[in-house]
Motif scaffolding. Structure first.
Motif, PDB file in Angstrom:
ATOM      1  N   UNK A 185       0.818  -1.212   0.000  1.00 35.86           N
ATOM      2  CA  UNK A 185       0.000   0.000   0.000  1.00 35.86           C
ATOM      3  C   UNK A 185       0.850   1.260   0.000  1.00 35.86           C
ATOM      4  N   UNK A 186       1.956   1.260   0.730  1.00 35.61           N
ATOM      5  CA  UNK A 186       2.842   2.419   0.804  1.00 35.61           C
ATOM      6  C   UNK A 186       4.259   1.916   0.590  1.00 35.61           C
ATOM      7  N   UNK A 204      -1.027  -0.039   4.720  1.00 39.03           N
ATOM      8  CA  UNK A 204      -0.460   1.305   4.798  1.00 39.03           C
ATOM      9  C   UNK A 204       0.463   1.504   5.998  1.00 39.03           C
ATOM     10  N   UNK A 205       0.119   0.949   7.143  1.00 39.36           N
ATOM     11  CA  UNK A 205       0.945   1.124   8.347  1.00 39.36           C
ATOM     12  C   UNK A 205       1.935  -0.009   8.540  1.00 39.36           C
ATOM     13  N   UNK A 206       1.964  -0.956   7.618  1.00 43.68           N
ATOM     14  CA  UNK A 206       2.942  -2.030   7.708  1.00 43.68           C
ATOM     15  C   UNK A 206       4.331  -1.537   7.349  1.00 43.68           C
ATOM     16  N   UNK A 207       5.356  -2.179   7.918  1.00 46.18           N
ATOM     17  CA  UNK A 207       6.743  -1.817   7.621  1.00 46.18           C
ATOM     18  C   UNK A 207       7.570  -3.094   7.624  1.00 46.18           C
ATOM     19  N   UNK A 224       7.763  -5.298  10.888  1.00 40.81           N
ATOM     20  CA  UNK A 224       8.586  -6.500  10.839  1.00 40.81           C
ATOM     21  C   UNK A 224      10.036  -6.037  10.775  1.00 40.81           C
ATOM     22  N   UNK A 225      10.761  -6.162  11.874  1.00 41.23           N
ATOM     23  CA  UNK A 225      12.116  -5.612  11.945  1.00 41.23           C
ATOM     24  C   UNK A 225      13.140  -6.628  11.456  1.00 41.23           C
ATOM     25  N   UNK A 239      -4.512 -17.235   7.033  1.00 47.57           N
ATOM     26  CA  UNK A 239      -3.345 -16.432   6.726  1.00 47.57           C
ATOM     27  C   UNK A 239      -2.524 -16.130   7.963  1.00 47.57           C
ATOM     28  N   UNK A 240      -1.446 -15.493   7.771  1.00 50.72           N
ATOM     29  CA  UNK A 240      -0.616 -15.034   8.884  1.00 50.72           C
ATOM     30  C   UNK A 240      -0.688 -13.527   8.925  1.00 50.72           C
ATOM     31  N   UNK A 241      -1.343 -13.005   9.924  1.00 53.29           N
ATOM     32  CA  UNK A 241      -1.564 -11.564   9.996  1.00 53.29           C
ATOM     33  C   UNK A 241      -0.739 -10.964  11.107  1.00 53.29           C
ATOM     34  N   UNK A 242       0.038  -9.934  10.774  1.00 55.61           N
ATOM     35  CA  UNK A 242       0.798  -9.243  11.809  1.00 55.61           C
ATOM     36  C   UNK A 242       0.355  -7.798  11.857  1.00 55.61           C
ATOM     37  N   UNK A 243      -0.196  -7.409  12.980  1.00 55.54           N
ATOM     38  CA  UNK A 243      -0.625  -6.039  13.170  1.00 55.54           C
ATOM     39  C   UNK A 243       0.221  -5.330  14.213  1.00 55.54           C
TER      40      UNK A 243
END
Length: 344
Positions: A185-186, A204-207, A224-225, A239-243
């Protein structure tokens, strides 16, 4: 000269006014290229051994293209295009996966990750930060920070605007490679060197940092560092969802198994097995004291979270009355898993 290489790539990049590399774009990096390819390019580049980044000219690019026509048609076609370049060219040959010693070598390793040729934390990236210059990423490409004021003035004098998107050591992944089957998204929130598996959606707020990523399919809505690798989502469609936040870094690898859910504003500092859930707002570090419950919600023991690392079908939650972090068997996940195996 050895007949094998760990990696080889032909690139075009940007240098500052002193000739120092700022960045390199490798359109088609190779992992474990053939001995025939190495034997064809070595004489042209005067390569003998070791890990080297060798600058070459458009004229040499044409010679390399001719040499590779009967060996690797894809690389030959790429070199034919590189022969038209007005920007500096470089061939990076890695005999081994040793720590990078130059900016072109560092960029090649980041490309190998984002092209999905290697998995996160499988490469030697020691010292990479020192080899990546901090540059201005602009609508006119990478610019050395010491040269930026003059370039901004020059643009204004021409009636143009030099837009600076970021000042960083790492560029956006999508400026170098867009892996197949992904949604981002971004694009500014995914760095070059991220591994984004097919079927992954980064909201959008995922990294996603370099040397981190997801096997896919899955959804990334949090951070996700570096050092974190998220496993594939469940075949049942969960699915595997990471918020929340998945933190790795250093020599720590935080792997997340299939079908896991890291809730909003949650985070982990330990690896998870398959089908685990961490409730929203809960951060589980390796040293977090966890109350282990049985299927009757009775206390069994208190352990540090690291002792539960890598186990499957766990539910981590915080007791709303005592504030204690609790862990119990994720019964729903087990039942779904058993049903899936019975069906198969």
């Amino acid at each position: 000269m050895s007949n094998s290489l760990f990696s080889l790539a032909f690139g075009v990049g940007t240098q500052n006014r002193d000739g120092a590399w700022l960045e390199v774009f490798y359109a088609q990096p190779l992992l474990n290229p053939s001995a025939d390819l190495l034997n064809a390019v070595a004489p042209v580049l005067q390569y003998s051994e070791g890990n080297q980044a060798i600058a070459f000219t458009p004229s040499q690019a044409r010679t390399l293209a001719d040499a590779l026509k009967g060996v690797d048609a894809t690389q030959a076609a790429l070199l034919t295009r590189l022969a038209e370049s007005t920007k500096p060219l470089v061939a990076t040959l890695l005999a081994t996966d040793a720590a990078p010693t130059s900016t072109p070598e560092a960029y090649l390793k980041l490309h190998l990750l984002s092209h999905r040729l290697v998995k996160p934390h499988s490469l030697n990236l020691s010292g990479i930060f020192a080899l990546l210059p901090n540059v201005a990423w602009t609508n006119q490409g990478a610019i050395d920070l010491s040269e930026l004021p003059a370039e901004q003035l020059e643009a204004r004098l021409r009636g143009k605007l030099l837009e600076v998107f970021s000042v960083d050591k790492f560029p956006k992944m999508t400026d170098y490679v867009v892996p197949a089957g992904v949604r981002i998204a971004d694009s500014a929130r995914v760095r070059l060197g991220a591994y984004i598996g097919e079927g992954t959606t980064v909201m959008h707020e995922g990294f996603v940092n370099f040397n981190a990523g997801t096997a896919g399919p899955g959804m990334i809505e949090g951070r996700v560092s570096a050092g974190v690798f998220v496993g594939k989502g469940s075949d049942l469609g969960g699915g595997c969802s990471t918020m929340g936040t998945l933190s790795g870094g250093g020599n720590i690898v935080i792997s997340v198994g299939e079908g896991c859910l890291i809730g909003a504003n949650a985070g982990i500092g330990i690896p998870l097995g398959d089908r685990c859930t961490v409730e929203s707002g809960l951060y589980v570090t390796a040293g977090t004291k966890v109350v282990v419950l049985d299927d009757q919600n009775q206390r069994v023991q208190v352990v540090k979270a690291r002792e539960l690392a890598g186990q499957s079908d766990l539910l981590f939650r915080r007791n709303s009355q005592t504030g204690a972090v609790e862990c119990k068997t994720n019964k729903t996940a087990i039942e779904l898993n058993e049903a899936l195996h019975a069906h198969n």
